[in-house]
Write an enzyme that holds these catalytic residues in place. Structure first.
Site, short mmCIF file in Angstrom:
data_model
loop_
_atom_site.label_atom_id
_atom_site.label_comp_id
_atom_site.label_asym_id
_atom_site.label_seq_id
_atom_site.Cartn_x
_atom_site.Cartn_y
_atom_site.Cartn_z
N GLY C 145 90.77 88.32 17.23
CA GLY C 145 90.96 89.75 17.05
C GLY C 145 92.37 90.17 17.44
O GLY C 145 93.08 89.46 18.16
N CYS C 146 92.79 91.33 16.95
CA CYS C 146 94.17 91.77 17.15
C CYS C 146 94.46 92.06 18.62
O CYS C 146 95.45 91.56 19.17
CB CYS C 146 94.47 92.97 16.27
SG CYS C 146 93.28 94.32 16.39
#
Lengths: 341, 341, 341, 341
Positions: C145-146
């Site tokens: 995930g970012c």
């Protein structure tokens, strides 16, 4: 192939450097400063290139010509009219992103730039490199201004096909702040720009004469255009909204056909089948996207032309001209998709 | 004095509520919803008013007239054509921020709003409340649209004094997002708006007919205007850039004199002695600031008109009309300084 | 080489499509939708690709495996836990940008994503592809995930070298709106975001468990981290500001040395020799830039980590994992310079 | 009543001027410049006040005291330590928006402001006017800094009630650009700020000592706080996100009760019953809105405090102190509703 780049600390120079780095036909880039003699590491002047270790050398025309196939100038107005003369004398290829060689008439330059022009004989060697309206290129390519590019691509079919009343053209052009350069002023302060719009250089923008020069070449009947520029709270991008009375009643479909006929072979120009473009349709790409409309109630043609001022309006068009000059495929090394979002 | 406000959850309603709260002649505000019957606390619907405990009552025309001196409607198009009829019948004063009663001609309403209009007899009772061009007010005041206000104030001197070619008027209007309302759509998504510009409702904006109705009242020779609207990445504010060919050659000073003559007694209208206004010159105030220019090369007059779309373009003008209706000093409770920065 | 991409209409999918198009090792991209069977032209769903004529095919696992060397899933949470199973069964390479296969523990997925997880046997096949902390890759790569990427790269040296009090870690993470996806909601409306900051998913962000899973693998003593997310008025970019008490007094130079030791061979990770990074240092590139500081007054280490959430935080890291999987040079087709300005 | 305002061309001075103009207890405002002797019209220096004709007089302490009931200084650091001495000598009331008299200890001033301090005897006369934590006021009121106000109001209940580990406090503060003043620099250029975040003055912000001075008065056990400042692409507004370990496990409800107990009588401070505030909850008002949370997993209290840096953080708090000093109702002339949207 090795190329030289003079001026890399402005916005156009930085974007051009990035494009040249990614260009598959270019092996190496030599960087030159245009002032003084200090050799500084690129990272010192361009903080975002932290891992880049290229040095910026002091300007040296002889060395540039000895080591490179071409030189790009991403310098401010007033530099190349002085520094470029040895290259012209030697017929060495130059792509000049500044305005110094765009106007054939030295008096026009004097008037609009408030500086002494390059010698008329030198100006005569330059060709105006509006890359999506291909014309033969000399060794000295004057890369068009950003507003001029957006406006001319939006007006070309109307002028060339003489579809409008030549005295009726109004261009309401809007530009993001990167078009105004890096200088910190009251006008470029975040608080002055954010949530705001402001007009500037009313009837005095220096891109007006290069537009008129080109338009009158296409259709001498156009005496002048009303052209205003508005700063918008956006970093990159130009939208030129163009109004003109139609010479005779027509339809939106007919206007669109005129545009499609002009641009159907141009890979970077898109004529929308419906609707109007937004700035984000082009930011990060070398494209120009055009939307057209004819309003029968007012007999007015509306054209909306959008470009990324640093790509198609500067560095991208410069690389496109580079591709044209060396006969590479015109899209080589140039993005045709925007960086959306 | 007690006043009623129908509709407080939209942007205009919220701003109007804030102005009414600060108005020295108003003691209390009764809030009404226009749909259904639930009584909810204001804080539930307007999160920014956490300490406000006012309740929103279900709409009740009889109670409104019994308890209040006037009613404001800050409702969407299509509401007052239904809800306002009892007030008209009773000659009870109404200030309507919606477009339902702005057009005298029911067919025009049907065409531009794509809805059934109010009855023609009701429409005939309404007066168009362009507050800075004072005219007698009836008890039903149709508060002008935001684009219409900016444009009409920019065109009034030109039309009334017949200074321009009547077929040559072009208005390139730009508006911030609050003008488009609270509805979450793909077009109002932050990513679609930030760093972007987009045209919308080309030749179809519903403020066009109210502008034409007013303009033709001033000068019947104007057949139509070219009017485009562009969304800008700004929350509040409208800039209308107006172009028209001068009927005969003049000077910027002459154009400015025409504007000054029209507005010198209006406390909310400023004609700049030089330069062009920016949006931030007006945001948070009830002002309209105008800049003018005449370009002899193209024989074109340029007028730039800026307003805060929620103040002069909606709630502020509504309060100004309220002041006029009750003969209070016109600036009572209205800010004449912007909230800059 | 031909590759498949499932899901191209979200922000990550669009950015991934652009990267794959420019990747020199990829000849063709097959696009697939994950819902239903309609074949639509790409231009219909992604307006910015007007000249692109690629079609989006209905999802078909067999055809994907027959025609392609690998499949990318740029789909929302909840899709691959269903659609990816045939690829796992066939040991066909998958790069999954969603969160469905990041957590080894199905119960954690159930708790944080509020959905049924993929089967535990399938989850066991997946490797967590934090590309700048190289570890062996299985055929199923769960792209991080970012927020997790920005935070983990900022914490890795501190955790691996056990430099901090393990209970003292606070991460104040800020993200642009593209991280929240395309859905139009009250929270993503321009007026709600512009000139504003807002926290969301306090202590409930679904990237928390994947960070804890990785951190505890590095140093099991870390029990939890305080992690908040704030939406900022920016389209692209994440800044994670990380605070932790030092286990023993040290210096900024020592902290920096720990980071340099970890990352000196990673082409996409830059440790600043001085100062703190800004978001624009990375937007448009696949880089992570890190700045560090030690405050002796509070005995606190501050690390600032910035990435482009759609590049290093999604599509860029996916291509980096693709390069790693096929043993291409890790920077192939990936920009190492930001698109500044 | 007539009041004097020294310094009206900065952001705080402009906002203060607007507030004083609308204050019902103030009849007239005399404006003074602090440098030189030229008398200029206000419109010359503040373009947004085009219809304002007030003049700015050269500074004259004797005239100010003769004609006015109080003097406000909206000047930069370094001015009042020189100009304010005659007022102190005469026990004439002063509200000073600068930092010159906030620190009791001259050495601290010297260290953090890098300038010579005011005389210790003068400093001893000043009271720190944190207006929402009422304490007796002397005639010289040092108006708190913007960051200090947001942070102290967020920390007061935790410090006064000793709810947290005193060494664990971390403040991640974010501010809009108006907080950094009008000076045009590379850091305030629109292109540097738009779509970006940047930290500045890490561990060196001059508001740190006034926060420590106040905190230690509340609870001497607090040795220091970790305090970072991040510039956000916003014109107005501060958000301080505060983290601290709880001294013993508690609940969000208990934390909120501590805050409500502190602030329930303060008209400008709102403790949210649920959720976290956004900056737009306060912009244009004199409010501070607080949200609280306790995370049992990390034993961490999170407090989010938002203010408008030019209102509660400067001019609004100055007027609030003015009201307190003259015993007017504390909300007189001060907006309690934000200007949303």
């Amino acid at each position: 192939m090795q190329v030289a780049l003079v001026g890399v600390t402005g916005y156009s120079g930085m974007v051009l450097y990035r494009l040249l780095k990614q260009h598959p036909e270019i092996d190496r880039i030599q960087l030159y400063g245009h002032v003084g003699a200090t050799t500084v590491a690129l990272k010192t002047v361009a903080a975002m290139y932290q891992k880049e270790t290229a040095v910026i050398r002091p300007f040296d025309a002889t060395a540039i010509m000895r080591d490179n196939a071409i030189v790009f100038f991403a310098t401010s107005a007033g530099i190349t009219r002085q520094l470029a003369l040895p290259f012209i004398a030697a017929h060495f290829p130059v792509i000049d992103l500044s305005g110094d060689f765009r106007l054939h008439d030295p008096e026009q330059y004097q008037r609009w730039y408030q500086r002494d022009p390059a010698p008329a004989t030198a100006l005569a060697q330059a060709s105006y490199g509006l890359a999506d309206m291909p014309a033969p290129l000399s060794t000295y390519i004057a890369n068009p201004g950003c507003y001029a590019t957006a406006t001319l691509l939006g007006l070309a079919p109307l002028a060339q096909q003489q579809l409008v009343e030549p005295t009726s053209i109004v261009v309401d052009a809007k530009s993001g702040l990167s078009g105004a350069g890096k200088r910190a002023t009251a006008a470029s302060h975040y608080v002055a720009v954010n949530d705001n719009l402001s007009l500037y250089k009313l009837n005095q923008h220096q891109h007006i004469p290069e537009m008129m020069q080109q338009l009158q070449q296409w259709w001498s009947a156009i005496p002048a255009i009303e052209f205003t520029t508005t700063l918008i709270p956006v970093t990159r991008g130009i939208m030129a909204t163009i109004y003109a009375k139609a010479k005779s009643a027509l339809t939106t479909t007919q206007v669109r056909a005129a545009f499609t006929a002009t641009y159907h072979e141009q890979p970077f120009v898109q004529v929308l089948p419906t609707g109007m473009p937004t700035i984000k349709d082009v930011v990060g790409s070398n494209n120009c996207v055009l939307g057209v409309d004819y309003n029968p109630v007012t007999n007015t043609i509306v054209v909306v032309s959008v470009i990324d001022n640093l790509m198609k309006g500067a560095a991208g068009q410069a690389v496109q001209n580079f591709n044209r000059y060396f006969d590479f495929a015109v899209t080589t090394g140039l993005p045709t998709l925007p960086v959306f979002p």
